[in-house]
Structures are given as structure tokens and as C-alpha cells.
Design a protein around this motif. Structure first.
Motif, short mmCIF file in Angstrom:
data_model
loop_
_atom_site.label_atom_id
_atom_site.label_comp_id
_atom_site.label_asym_id
_atom_site.label_seq_id
_atom_site.Cartn_x
_atom_site.Cartn_y
_atom_site.Cartn_z
N ASN A 199 0.79 -1.24 0.00
CA ASN A 199 0.00 0.00 0.00
C ASN A 199 0.81 1.28 0.00
OD1 ASN A 199 -2.71 -0.78 -0.20
ND2 ASN A 199 -2.61 -1.58 1.89
N LEU A 200 2.03 1.22 -0.47
CA LEU A 200 2.83 2.45 -0.59
C LEU A 200 2.69 3.01 -2.01
CD1 LEU A 200 6.07 1.35 1.32
CD2 LEU A 200 4.13 2.69 2.20
N THR A 201 2.62 4.34 -2.10
CA THR A 201 2.45 5.02 -3.38
C THR A 201 3.81 5.58 -3.83
OG1 THR A 201 0.21 5.65 -2.77
CG2 THR A 201 1.25 6.95 -4.50
N PRO A 202 4.20 5.34 -5.09
CA PRO A 202 5.48 5.88 -5.54
C PRO A 202 5.47 7.42 -5.57
CG PRO A 202 4.75 4.12 -7.00
CD PRO A 202 3.60 4.44 -6.09
N LEU A 203 6.54 7.98 -5.04
CA LEU A 203 6.75 9.43 -5.08
C LEU A 203 8.11 9.64 -5.72
CD1 LEU A 203 6.28 12.38 -4.36
CD2 LEU A 203 6.82 11.84 -1.99
N ILE A 204 8.13 10.32 -6.85
CA ILE A 204 9.36 10.46 -7.62
C ILE A 204 9.93 11.86 -7.40
CG2 ILE A 204 10.41 10.16 -9.89
CD1 ILE A 204 8.72 7.73 -9.01
N TYR A 205 11.15 11.93 -6.93
CA TYR A 205 11.81 13.22 -6.72
C TYR A 205 12.85 13.46 -7.80
CZ TYR A 205 9.84 14.29 -2.09
OH TYR A 205 9.02 14.62 -1.05
N GLY A 206 12.79 14.65 -8.39
CA GLY A 206 13.75 15.01 -9.42
C GLY A 206 14.22 16.43 -9.27
N TYR A 207 15.19 16.80 -10.07
CA TYR A 207 15.72 18.16 -10.05
C TYR A 207 16.24 18.50 -11.45
CZ TYR A 207 19.98 15.40 -9.43
OH TYR A 207 20.97 14.47 -9.58
N PRO A 209 18.88 19.55 -14.28
CA PRO A 209 18.23 19.43 -15.57
C PRO A 209 17.74 18.01 -15.89
CG PRO A 209 20.58 19.27 -15.90
CD PRO A 209 20.35 19.31 -14.41
N TYR A 210 17.21 17.32 -14.89
CA TYR A 210 16.69 15.96 -15.14
C TYR A 210 15.22 15.86 -14.73
CZ TYR A 210 21.73 15.29 -15.16
OH TYR A 210 23.06 15.42 -15.43
N LEU A 211 14.48 16.96 -14.95
CA LEU A 211 13.06 16.93 -14.57
C LEU A 211 12.25 16.03 -15.49
CD1 LEU A 211 12.53 20.71 -13.73
CD2 LEU A 211 12.77 18.80 -12.11
N SER A 212 12.64 15.97 -16.77
CA SER A 212 11.81 15.20 -17.71
C SER A 212 11.79 13.71 -17.38
CB SER A 212 12.19 15.46 -19.17
OG SER A 212 13.56 15.24 -19.41
N PRO A 213 12.94 13.06 -17.09
CA PRO A 213 12.81 11.64 -16.71
C PRO A 213 12.04 11.44 -15.41
CG PRO A 213 15.13 12.35 -16.65
CD PRO A 213 14.34 13.47 -17.25
N ALA A 214 12.18 12.36 -14.45
CA ALA A 214 11.46 12.21 -13.18
C ALA A 214 9.95 12.36 -13.39
CB ALA A 214 11.97 13.22 -12.16
N TYR A 215 9.57 13.39 -14.15
CA TYR A 215 8.14 13.59 -14.40
C TYR A 215 7.59 12.48 -15.30
CZ TYR A 215 3.73 15.79 -15.42
OH TYR A 215 2.40 16.03 -15.54
N ARG A 216 8.37 12.07 -16.28
CA ARG A 216 8.00 10.96 -17.16
C ARG A 216 7.74 9.69 -16.33
NH1 ARG A 216 6.59 9.31 -22.48
NH2 ARG A 216 7.67 7.40 -23.03
N PHE A 217 8.59 9.46 -15.34
CA PHE A 217 8.47 8.27 -14.49
C PHE A 217 7.10 8.27 -13.81
CE2 PHE A 217 11.36 5.71 -11.35
CZ PHE A 217 10.61 4.58 -11.60
#
Ligand code: F6R
Length: 334
Positions: A199-207, A209-217
Motif C-alpha cells: 500500500n505504498l504510493t510511488p513518489l518520484i523526486y527530481g531536479y 536538468p533531469y526533470l523530464s525523466p522524473a516527471y515521465r516516471f
């Protein structure tokens, strides 16, 4: 269901073909002299948004021209005819993007449509406006290599960068370093699968100039795995969200998306979070890229994120391809 995995793993091949195709297609368009522009506006939603974010990650600290991303139904007032407006909708039928396209035309902003068909293709062709045609029949989020190459081909000369050359070299670099993409992706998918079962929800942290892979994830977990996943941007989350870790809810499992160009100040912030997570029994993982150069690093991270989301779908027993609720929403709005 294996279709999505094939798309994800074939990304470098599709990107390499697309670089050639869209360079040629763009050369046939009649567009204003690139030097007349002081920036580009890239407008699109969901799968048609992510390539704009990718180009912003890749180019915004190296170009003196603005790269403005738009995910709204309206264009900010300051956008004028010195911006090239690229309206991106894979299907060509997304209401938000169609409205932006029409508003751009009304305000005499130079516009180019990027689409596989639909209303967007019909309107731009009827009015004799420039359009880049994408091949039909691909889920928009799997059209990432096509969308990326098309937008790069359109904006490169305005931004004063050889984006297509950079992408080509990134594909060559990636080819030598691709080995661990699948194995890293599968390993992380198994860890997330067990967390999701708890029951854990994935939370993706990015910064940057790598926001696109983090948001894509995050969006790929939503659309492929059909579960909630959230995205947070460092360092901002350290000024608010960080308070949640000490609270009563223990709802998340965290993935840090990390690239080669990680400044010391970012390392320190992540280290602090990791210590905090250890203390509070929060599970967390790191997703690293494989490359030296930024373009390759972004592509390798995106490929891994895609693989994780598809493998997670299969582990959860869901078909990654259909996005029924998005389809229902579009029908409802039609
Ligand atoms: C991705 C997906 C959505 C769409 C979004 C916008 O596969 O289905 O994220 O990309 O709904 O639609 P298009 O891309 O057709 O403008």
C-alpha cells in the motif's frame, strides 16, 4: 502488452530514424527567419508534453532564447509574434492544445502543428499553415522519440543549438552503455511492486536538468501501471513537503532520479532526506543514468523509467497499453 516494452526498448532506434525524417520535413516548411525569434513556446498535454520538458532540460541553460512550456488552454499575454509556437498533440484532438493553436493564429503568432492527424492536422492544412506529420497508430506516450525529434528539428535553429546532432551523438553513446537499462529497470520494478503491494504510493523526486525523466516516471507509472504516483521537485520540496515525513501517514515509497551533473548543493539535500527517511523507516531508491553527456543521460533515465512502469504493470497483472479513463474523459468533453 509486450508492445509497450518493445516501444520503450526501441526508443534509440526510433529516435535515430526520426532525426533524419523530421530534419528533412522541417527543411521543407516555410517559416520566418530563426533570428526573428526571441524564444519558443511548446504547447501540449500528457504524452505530447514530455518532449518539451526534455528539450528544456537539454537546452535551457545553454540558449539565450526562452523555452516556454504551456499546458493550459490559454496563452500568457506576453507571448507575441517574436515567439515560435509549436502546438503538439499526437492525436490532434486534444481540446487544450487545439485552443492554444487557434489562439496563436488569432494573435498572429507564428505557429507550427506537430500531430499525426485529427482536428489539428485538418485545421492547419485547410489554412495552409505549417504542420509536421507524425506516423499514426502509436500511443502518444510511446511516440516520445518522434515528438522529441520533431520538436528539436523545429526549435534548434531558433535556440542556436545543434539539438539533432546532440541527439544523434547521445544515441551513439547510449548504444555503448545500454546493457543495464533493462536489468536496472526490472530490478527497480520488483522493489516498487513489493512496496505497492504494501500500500505504498510511488513518489518520484527530481531536479533540474533531469526533470523530464522524473516527471515521465510519474506519468508512465500512472498510465502504464494504472496506479497513483506523484512527482516532487527538489529543492522546493525541502521547504514544505519535507514536514510530512515526521507525520502519522506513512504512505509513500520514494525514488530519486539522479543524473551525472549533480551539484554539491543537491547531493547535500538528498543526503539529508536519505538520513531522514532512514530514521522514519521510509523506503527509498535511486535511479541513476548511464552516460557522460546530458542528452544521453536523459535518454537512459527515460528508458529506465519506461521499463520500470511497464514491468510494474505486468507484475500487477494490468495491460500497460489502454488508458480507458483518459479516453472516456475525452468522449465526455467532445
Ligand atoms: C499518452 C496519453 C496521454 C495523451 C494526452 C494528450 O499515451 O494517452 O497522456 O498524450 O491525453 O493527448 P495527445 O497526445 O493526443 O494530444
Amino acid at each position: 502488452s509486450s508492445g509497450m516494452l518493445l516501444h520503450a526498448l526501441s526508443m534509440p532506434k526510433y529516435l535515430s530514424e526520426s532525426i533524419v525524417r523530421y530534419k528533412e520535413d522541417v527543411s521543407k516548411l516555410t517559416l520566418p527567419d530563426p533570428s526573428t525569434f526571441d524564444g519558443v513556446v511548446i504547447s501540449g498535454m500528457g504524452g505530447s508534453f514530455i518532449s518539451g520538458l526534455f528539450l528544456q532540460d537539454l537546452a535551457s541553460d545553454r540558449s539565450s532564447k526562452a523555452i516556454i512550456l504551456n499546458r493550459d488552454v490559454r496563452l500568457p499575454r506576453f507571448i507575441d509574434e517574436k515567439k515560435l509556437l509549436v502546438a503538439v498533440s499526437y492525436s490532434g484532438n486534444t481540446e487544450e492544445t487545439l485552443r492554444i493553436y487557434l489562439e496563436g493564429l488569432r494573435r498572429n503568432i507564428p505557429v507550427v502543428a506537430v500531430t499525426s492527424g485529427g482536428e489539428l492536422a485538418a485545421v492547419s492544412e485547410k489554412l495552409g499553415k505549417p504542420v509536421i506529420r507524425l506516423p499514426p497508430g502509436i500511443p502518444p506516450r510511446a511516440a516520445f522519440p518522434h515528438l522529441t525529434a520533431a520538436i528539436a528539428a523545429l526549435t534548434s535553429s531558433v535556440l542556436g543549438l545543434d539539438l539533432l546532432g546532440e541527439l544523434r551523438r547521445a544515441i551513439d553513446e547510449l548504444a555503448k552503455r545500454e546493457d543495464s537499462v533493462l536489468s536496472d529497470g526490472l530490478a527497480l520494478s520488483r522493489l516498487l511492486f513489493s512496496d505497492v503491494q504494501n500500500n505504498l504510493t510511488p513518489l518520484i523526486y527530481g531536479y533540474s536538468p533531469y526533470l523530464s525523466p522524473a516527471y515521465r516516471f510519474k506519468t508512465q507509472i500512472n498510465e502504464n501501471s494504472k496506479i497513483h504516483a506523484f512527482f516532487g521537485e527538489l529543492p522546493e520540496v525541502n521547504h514544505n513537503e519535507i514536514m510530512g515525513w515526521n507525520g502519522v501517514l506513512k504512505s509513500f515509497t520514494v525514488v530519486f532520479v539522479r543524473g551525472r551533473e549533480e551539484p554539491k548543493y543537491m547531493e547535500a539535500r538528498i543526503e539529508f532526506l536519505e538520513n531522514l527517511f532512514d530514521k522514519n523507516n521510509i523506503r527509498f531508491y535511486n535511479l541513476h543514468g548511464n552516460c557522460e553527456k546530458r542528452a544521453c543521460e536523459l535518454l537512459s533515465l527515460i528508458m529506465k523509467a519506461d521499463v520500470v512502469s511497464i514491468a510494474l504493470a505486468l507484475l500487477l497483472g494490468v495491460d500497460p497499453t489502454p488508458v480507458d479513463t483518459i479516453t472516456q474523459l475525452k468522449k465526455f468533453l467532445d
